[in-house]
Design an enzyme around this catalytic site. Structure first.
Site, PDB file in Angstrom:
ATOM      1  N   LYS A 187      18.958  -7.315 -77.669  1.00  0.00           N
ATOM      2  CA  LYS A 187      17.912  -7.227 -78.250  1.00  0.00           C
ATOM      3  C   LYS A 187      16.762  -8.385 -77.734  1.00  0.00           C
ATOM      4  CE  LYS A 187      17.623  -6.367 -82.727  1.00  0.00           C
ATOM      5  NZ  LYS A 187      18.056  -6.643 -84.005  1.00  0.00           N
ATOM      6  N   ARG A 239      16.293 -11.841 -86.792  1.00  0.00           N
ATOM      7  CA  ARG A 239      17.121 -10.783 -86.743  1.00  0.00           C
ATOM      8  C   ARG A 239      18.160 -11.266 -85.563  1.00  0.00           C
ATOM      9  NH1 ARG A 239      13.746  -5.517 -85.049  1.00  0.00           N
ATOM     10  NH2 ARG A 239      12.714  -6.887 -83.592  1.00  0.00           N
ATOM     11  N   GLY A 299      23.760  -2.381 -87.591  1.00  0.00           N
ATOM     12  CA  GLY A 299      23.851  -2.664 -88.951  1.00  0.00           C
ATOM     13  C   GLY A 299      25.021  -3.625 -89.308  1.00  0.00           C
ATOM     14  N   MET A 347      25.155  -6.947 -88.447  1.00  0.00           N
ATOM     15  CA  MET A 347      24.996  -8.340 -88.811  1.00  0.00           C
ATOM     16  C   MET A 347      23.614  -8.319 -89.655  1.00  0.00           C
ATOM     17  SD  MET A 347      26.511 -10.215 -85.302  1.00  0.00           S
ATOM     18  CE  MET A 347      25.124  -9.048 -84.367  1.00  0.00           C
ATOM     19  N   ARG A 398      16.402  -0.633 -76.175  1.00  0.00           N
ATOM     20  CA  ARG A 398      17.665  -0.619 -75.762  1.00  0.00           C
ATOM     21  C   ARG A 398      18.335   0.832 -75.287  1.00  0.00           C
ATOM     22  NH1 ARG A 398      20.722  -1.507 -81.623  1.00  0.00           N
ATOM     23  NH2 ARG A 398      20.004   0.484 -82.441  1.00  0.00           N
ATOM     24  N   HIS A 424      21.989   4.650 -90.741  1.00  0.00           N
ATOM     25  CA  HIS A 424      23.327   4.414 -90.371  1.00  0.00           C
ATOM     26  C   HIS A 424      24.414   5.309 -89.980  1.00  0.00           C
ATOM     27  CE1 HIS A 424      27.175   2.323 -91.422  1.00  0.00           C
ATOM     28  NE2 HIS A 424      26.795   1.176 -90.693  1.00  0.00           N
ATOM     29  N   ARG A 482      57.926  16.712 -66.576  1.00  0.00           N
ATOM     30  CA  ARG A 482      59.145  16.236 -67.110  1.00  0.00           C
ATOM     31  C   ARG A 482      59.953  17.326 -67.444  1.00  0.00           C
ATOM     32  NH1 ARG A 482      54.903  12.588 -69.725  1.00  0.00           N
ATOM     33  NH2 ARG A 482      55.542  10.645 -69.477  1.00  0.00           N
ATOM     34  N   ARG A 504      60.248  16.158 -62.017  1.00  0.00           N
ATOM     35  CA  ARG A 504      61.188  14.879 -62.068  1.00  0.00           C
ATOM     36  C   ARG A 504      62.526  15.673 -62.539  1.00  0.00           C
ATOM     37  NH1 ARG A 504      59.803  10.453 -66.496  1.00  0.00           N
ATOM     38  NH2 ARG A 504      60.570  12.027 -67.989  1.00  0.00           N
ATOM     39  N   SER A 551      55.981   7.224 -57.181  1.00  0.00           N
ATOM     40  CA  SER A 551      55.213   7.364 -58.403  1.00  0.00           C
ATOM     41  C   SER A 551      55.512   6.355 -59.489  1.00  0.00           C
ATOM     42  CB  SER A 551      55.231   8.870 -58.807  1.00  0.00           C
ATOM     43  OG  SER A 551      54.386   8.917 -59.861  1.00  0.00           O
ATOM     44  N   GLY A 605      55.958   4.782 -62.532  1.00  0.00           N
ATOM     45  CA  GLY A 605      55.879   5.273 -64.047  1.00  0.00           C
ATOM     46  C   GLY A 605      55.753   3.912 -64.872  1.00  0.00           C
ATOM     47  N   THR A 606      54.424   3.848 -65.148  1.00  0.00           N
ATOM     48  CA  THR A 606      53.981   2.685 -65.609  1.00  0.00           C
ATOM     49  C   THR A 606      54.410   2.473 -67.020  1.00  0.00           C
ATOM     50  OG1 THR A 606      51.680   3.801 -65.993  1.00  0.00           O
ATOM     51  CG2 THR A 606      52.092   1.944 -64.044  1.00  0.00           C
ATOM     52  N   ASN A 607      54.783   3.420 -67.741  1.00  0.00           N
ATOM     53  CA  ASN A 607      55.247   3.090 -69.136  1.00  0.00           C
ATOM     54  C   ASN A 607      56.524   2.344 -69.040  1.00  0.00           C
ATOM     55  OD1 ASN A 607      53.177   5.196 -69.797  1.00  0.00           O
ATOM     56  ND2 ASN A 607      54.599   6.799 -69.836  1.00  0.00           N
ATOM     57  N   ASP A 608      57.452   2.846 -68.279  1.00  0.00           N
ATOM     58  CA  ASP A 608      58.596   2.359 -68.190  1.00  0.00           C
ATOM     59  C   ASP A 608      58.652   0.753 -67.642  1.00  0.00           C
ATOM     60  OD1 ASP A 608      60.882   3.348 -69.560  1.00  0.00           O
ATOM     61  OD2 ASP A 608      60.842   5.044 -68.253  1.00  0.00           O
ATOM     62  N   CYS A 664      51.984   7.912 -62.528  1.00  0.00           N
ATOM     63  CA  CYS A 664      52.088   9.170 -63.531  1.00  0.00           C
ATOM     64  C   CYS A 664      52.454   8.603 -65.170  1.00  0.00           C
ATOM     65  CB  CYS A 664      53.102   9.926 -63.037  1.00  0.00           C
ATOM     66  SG  CYS A 664      54.635   9.468 -63.163  1.00  0.00           S
ATOM     67  N   TYR A 716      47.032   8.805 -55.464  1.00  0.00           N
ATOM     68  CA  TYR A 716      46.478   9.657 -56.756  1.00  0.00           C
ATOM     69  C   TYR A 716      46.697   9.074 -58.264  1.00  0.00           C
ATOM     70  CZ  TYR A 716      51.512  10.962 -57.097  1.00  0.00           C
ATOM     71  OH  TYR A 716      52.907  11.022 -57.276  1.00  0.00           O
TER      72      TYR A 716
HETATM   73  C1  PEP Z   1      56.773   6.443 -67.253  1.00  0.00           C
HETATM   74  O1  PEP Z   1      57.771   5.722 -67.540  1.00  0.00           O
HETATM   75  O2  PEP Z   1      55.683   5.889 -66.952  1.00  0.00           O
HETATM   76  C2  PEP Z   1      56.998   7.753 -67.231  1.00  0.00           C
HETATM   77  C3  PEP Z   1      55.897   8.625 -66.710  1.00  0.00           C
HETATM   78  O3  PEP Z   1      57.939   8.247 -67.592  1.00  0.00           O
HETATM   79  P1  PEP Z   1      58.480   8.736 -68.934  1.00  0.00           P
HETATM   80  O4  PEP Z   1      57.190   8.118 -70.057  1.00  0.00           O
HETATM   81  O5  PEP Z   1      58.587  10.014 -69.105  1.00  0.00           O
HETATM   82  O6  PEP Z   1      59.568   7.524 -69.120  1.00  0.00           O
HETATM   83 MG    MG Z   2      59.692   6.738 -67.320  1.00  0.00          MG
END
Ligand code: PEP
Ligand code: MG
Length: 952
Positions: free
Chosen positions: A103, A173, A182, A184, A416, A534, A640, A697, A845, A847-850, A912, A932
């Site tokens: 503001k 204000r 709304g 604050m 704004r 609001h 999967r 996979r 690839s 596997g960022t979860n694991d 992935c 990718y």
């Molecule tokens: C992962 O581990 O990121 C993955 C894509 O495999 P999953 O989630 O099936 O273990």
């Molecule tokens: Mg995995």
């Protein structure tokens, strides 16, 4: 009822949740068959390999990170804490949001470009931070700076705070760097006391003066002194009934004088002390109250829901008051320079004659549209329209504006960037390119990735089908469709949501205290309040369906019913809302998925021209593959295969036979049963992805996930039926299969190495499907991916198996297809020895979860036990399973990519894991040079846009 959710992506889980929303009671009857997992901190059914879901752990849903990250501020470090503006000059500018709040920065900007802004000054957010840090005290020297700022305003206005002969009244204000509508505090009409009001009365009329005074007493009492607003309301209502009038505007000067005395007595009764009449004391207390409101429970909750972190505090804007309540040549309004719901290029706002700003924003009086202003105050209206054009041209954006007209003179109180829906955002971006206001590269930044999320949400399948069930119509305050059970309080909405129920919050009007329940509800319906009330503003910001100002309904909170004519709807009954038309519909209406057409298609084509990284999809079935393709996926980055095993009873029985098999022969027999199913699914996927790569996979999850759940006797009973084994055989096999830590146990490539016949069956199915589809003229590009590799030897084993089976199938079928063999990088060791692994792998690839699980050492399934504590204590900035940890996990990704490409320059590298559809993580992957990202089909457009935004 048992639901299996092996999908690891948000949308599938939310879809499941919605689909089974009405069956959650049923689900809860079977707790032991429905493991509750809290891997993710939002309201989703969870999650990992083959886990049984139900879920629904309701924690604040996370919002658009892209917009809500701390605002970067180019302002050099300064010790200055008070910044003045007014009369064509200002000490701040629009780039100083972090220091002056949104503001304050925009008031300074408007003043500097010559728009009529009431003179004032802004106390910086850093002052607020210091105030909090030193135990809620005004920092040393700040008061003197404030008084200097005040002197300048007094000079501009030729008036003085507390001087009855030339009274100056102030507004105080809040305003943080990121808008928190709304949440604050604000105090208006500050500076009044018994002497000043008399002076003001002589100058501007008694009625006006005492009306301002009673408003100030109420607001100051409530905001600063913490006296309940209802105590003042009671006095007001009594006064109105005593005088036999309905409207506040009918109160006479003498009524108001009397009311002022009554209000003063409220202070004495509630606080045991008199209302502070010294205007400078009022100012000091009001500034402190605004600083304090930064830490109010509702503000904290709002920031937590919206993941607003890293801000210093709120700025305080102190401005000379202008009055919309000076009779019929005055008024106040709010507007968007374009329609924020649909994006239509037409001023869209509301106006109240003879009123102050709070009356509009609070949604207490339902305002009229801007045509009223055009008719009553044509000159001010014309200037307003011009100002809107100037501001759009200056900011190159759709703006949200607050203004007041005092005796036909227009004053700009705030501007704004306007919050908008996904639909509005896309149309505004496309229109502004056509109008030549911005180019397509700039337009890419005007739509947030989360906006697309809203656009791709389901809509009503066939609005004509519910025609006969429409029971009321309100204002189409925030578009989209919502279906849910009626609740009447924010607490109930949160509680029902926690139980996995979809609910519609029905209120007479909402207040900032309701924000938790509003967030938890699928949709919001209010009886009162306009398009900028609001409820409407907050819902639109979230992309949540909202119908406001629905005067056809009467809400009775105490009996928990809502009346529409003679129809009575009780708590728990199902209704549907169409936020695009304002229709309130009885029952549970059918929803259908949204389509990628029109403006959205044009907009996405710009994004695709700009981005460099490819966007693939995680899809396990032909149907998912088709959805992914229609959302713009450039192939499948992760199929999967285990998900196919749950598709029918026959399949899961065959899988169980395979798992329970003791001899190789028994296992092969079971695998022979599975092969045709897998082949048919692969054929469907190849057909859907004609011409695009399909990454498949090999089997990954721990085998026990395919076994039934329940008590041991029940499991054994089921398995004897499924496999034809005796109870003793089943018991002994189960014992052998059981693991203490299955996610680090017998899973991934360890399965295919121990049971090569398992990988052989899958690879055979893939190549048989590929050749038969190629024979039908379809271009197949299979890529076979080996999961959970930690050593190059593991990959070598499986890669040579794949190549061996491929050759066999090619010989058997008299044809061949080209293919790739690669691996997932999910184990930190694999990332570190990526050069050795790349000698065998044609692609990586991540596997960022694991990889996140193993880098942090946090179990994906159990992190929910401590994650909320970590987040609230600031030990983690976000859920690392949702937003990539760039420092740790990200570093492994960079190391592996570098080392892998050094060993094999043609190595294709992608990701992935769940992070592939999260905008800030996508930005990281682009910068890390990945080829990718792969994410759920519904997040593909979000990833496409996020990737384009990094490129601009
Ligand atoms: C992962 O581990 O990121 C993955 C894509 O495999 P999953 O989630 O099936 O273990
Ligand atoms: Mg995995």
């Amino acid at each position: 009822m048992l639901i299996r959710c092996t999908a690891n992506d948000v949308h599938t889980r939310i879809k499941l949740k919605e689909k089974y929303a009405d069956q959650t009671d049923l689900l809860r009857l079977y707790p032991c068959r429905a493991r509750v997992s809290q891997r993710s901190s939002s309201d989703r059914a969870t999650l990992c390999h083959g886990s049984r879901i139900k879920l629904i752990k309701p924690e604040p849903r996370k919002r658009a990170r892209a917009v809500l990250s701390p605002v970067s501020d180019p302002t050099p470090a300064t010790t200055k804490r008070v910044f003045t503006f007014g009369k064509g000059r200002s000490e701040g500018n629009k780039g100083m949001k972090s220091l002056l709040g949104g503001k304050g920065a925009n008031l300074a900007e408007m003043a500097s470009i010559g728009l009529s802004v009431p003179p004032g000054f802004t106390i910086s957010t850093e002052a607020c931070q210091e105030y909090q840090q030193i135990g809620k005290k005004l920092p040393q020297g700040l008061w003197d700076e404030i008084l200097e700022g005040l002197k300048i305003v007094e000079g501009d206005m030729e008036a003085s705070l507390g001087d009855p002969s030339k009274p100056l009244l102030l507004s105080v204000r809040s305003g943080a760097a990121i808008s928190m509508p709304g949440m604050m505090d604000t105090v208006l009409n500050l500076g009044l006391n018994d002497e000043v009001v008399a002076g003001l009365g002589t100058k501007s009329g008694e009625r006006f003066a005492y009306d301002s005074y009673r408003r100030f007493l109420d607001m100051f009492g409530n905001v600063v002194m913490d006296i309940s607003h209802s105590l003042f309301e009671e006095k007001l209502e009594k006064m109105k009934s005593k005088s036999g009038i309905k409207l506040d505007t009918d109160l006479t000067a003498s009524d108001l004088k009397e009311l002022v005395e009554e209000y003063k007595s409220v202070y004495l009764e509630a606080k045991g002390e008199k209302f502070p009449s010294d205007p400078k004391k009022q100012l000091e207390l009001a500034i402190k109250a605004v600083f304090n409101s930064w830490d109010s429970p509702r503000a904290i909750k709002y920031r937590s829901i919206n993941q607003i972190t890293g801000l210093k505090g709120t700025a305080v804007n102190i401005q000379c008051m202008v009055f919309g309540n000076m009779g019929n040549t005055s008024g106040t309004g709010v507007l968007f320079t374009r329609n924020p719901s649909t994006g239509e290029n037409k001023l869209y706002g509301e106006f109240l004659i003879n009123a102050q700003g709070e009356d509009v924003v609070a949604g207490i009086r339902t305002p009229e549209d801007l045509d009223t202003m055009k008719n009553c105050m044509p000159e001010a209206y014309k200037e307003l329209v011009e100002n809107c054009k100037i501001l759009e041209g200056h900011y190159k954006d759709m703006m949200d504006i607050e203004f007041t007209v005092q005796e036909n003179r227009l004053w700009m109180l705030q501007c704004r960037s306007g919050k908008r829906t996904g639909k509005g955002a896309v149309k505004i971006a496309v229109d502004m390119v056509e109008e030549g206001l911005v180019d397509s590269r700039m337009a890419i930044k005007m739509v947030e990735p989360q906006h697309l999320d809203q656009l791709l949400h389901p809509q009503f399948e066939d609005p004509s089908a519910y025609k006969n069930y429409v029971i009321a119509k309100g204002l189409p305050a925030s578009p989209g469709a919502a279906v849910g059970q009626v609740v009447f309080t924010a607490e109930d909405a949160e509680e029902w949501h926690a139980q996995g129920k979809s609910c519609i919050l029905v209120r007479t009007e909402t207040s900032p205290e309701d924000v938790g329940g509003m967030h938890a509800a699928a949709g919001i319906l209010t009886a009162r309040g306009g398009m900028t009330s609001h409820a409407a503003v907050v819902a639109r910001g979230w992309g949540k369906c909202c119908v406001s100002g629905c005067s056809d309904i009467r809400v009775n909170d105490s009996d928990k019913v809502v009346m529409v004519g003679d129809k009575v709807i009780h708590e728990g009954e199902w209704i549907s809302l169409n936020g695009s038309t304002g229709e309130v519909i009885l029952g549970k209406q059918q929803l259908s998925p949204a389509a990628m057409t029109g403006d959205l298609e044009i907009f996405m084509s710009w994004a695709d021209e700009i981005r460099r990284i490819k966007v693939m999809a995680n899809a396990d079935t032909p149907e998912d593959a088709l959805t992914a393709r229609s959302n713009g996926a450039q192939g499948i980055g992760l199929c999967r295969t285990e998900h196919m095993f749950f598709a029918s009873d026959e399949r899961i029985k065959a899988v169980r036979k395979m798992i329970m098999a003791v001899t190789l022969e028994q296992r092969k027999q079971a695998l022979d049963l599975l092969l045709p199913y897998q082949r048919a699914d692969f054929e469907g996927i190849f057909r859907a992805m004609d011409g695009l790569p399909v990454t498949i996979r090999l089997l990954d999850p721990p085998l026990h996930e395919f076994l039934p759940e329940g008590d041991i006797e029940q499991i054994v009973r089921e398995l004897t039926i499924d496999t034809g084994m005796s109870e003793d055989e089943v018991y002994s096999r189960i014992e052998k299969l059981s693991e203490v830590n299955p996610m680090l146990g017998f899973r991934g490539c360890r399965l295919g190495i121990s049971y090569p016949e398992l990988s052989e069956m899958q690879v055979r199915a893939i190549f048989q499907a590929a050749i038969s589809m190629a024979n039908q003229g379809i271009t197949v590009l299979p890529e076979i991916m080996v999961p959970l590799i930690g050593t190059p030897q593991e990959l070598s084993h499986q890669a040579s198996l794949v190549r061996g089976v491929a050759n066999k199938v090619f010989t058997e079928m008299g044809a061949s297809v080209s293919y790739k063999v690669g691996t997932m990088i999910e184990i930190p060791r694999a990332a570190l020895v990526a050069d050795e692994i790349a000698k065998e792998a044609e692609f990586f690839s991540f596997g960022t979860n694991d990889l996140t699980q193993m880098t942090f050492g946090y179990s994906r399934d159990d992190v929910g036990k401590f994650l909320p504590i970590y987040l609230s204590k600031g030990i983690l900035p976000n859920d690392p399973f949702e937003v990539l940890d760039q420092k740790g996990v990200g570093q492994l990704i960079k190391i592996a990519t570098e080392r892998g490409r050094a060993a094999r320059p043609s190595l294709k590298v992608g990701i992935c894991g769940e992070h592939g559809g999260e905008p800030s993580s996508v930005a990281f992957f682009v910068e890390a040079g990945l080829d990718y990202v792969s994410c759920s089909p519904f997040r593909v457009p979000i990833a496409r846009l996020a990737a384009a935004q990094v490129a601009v």
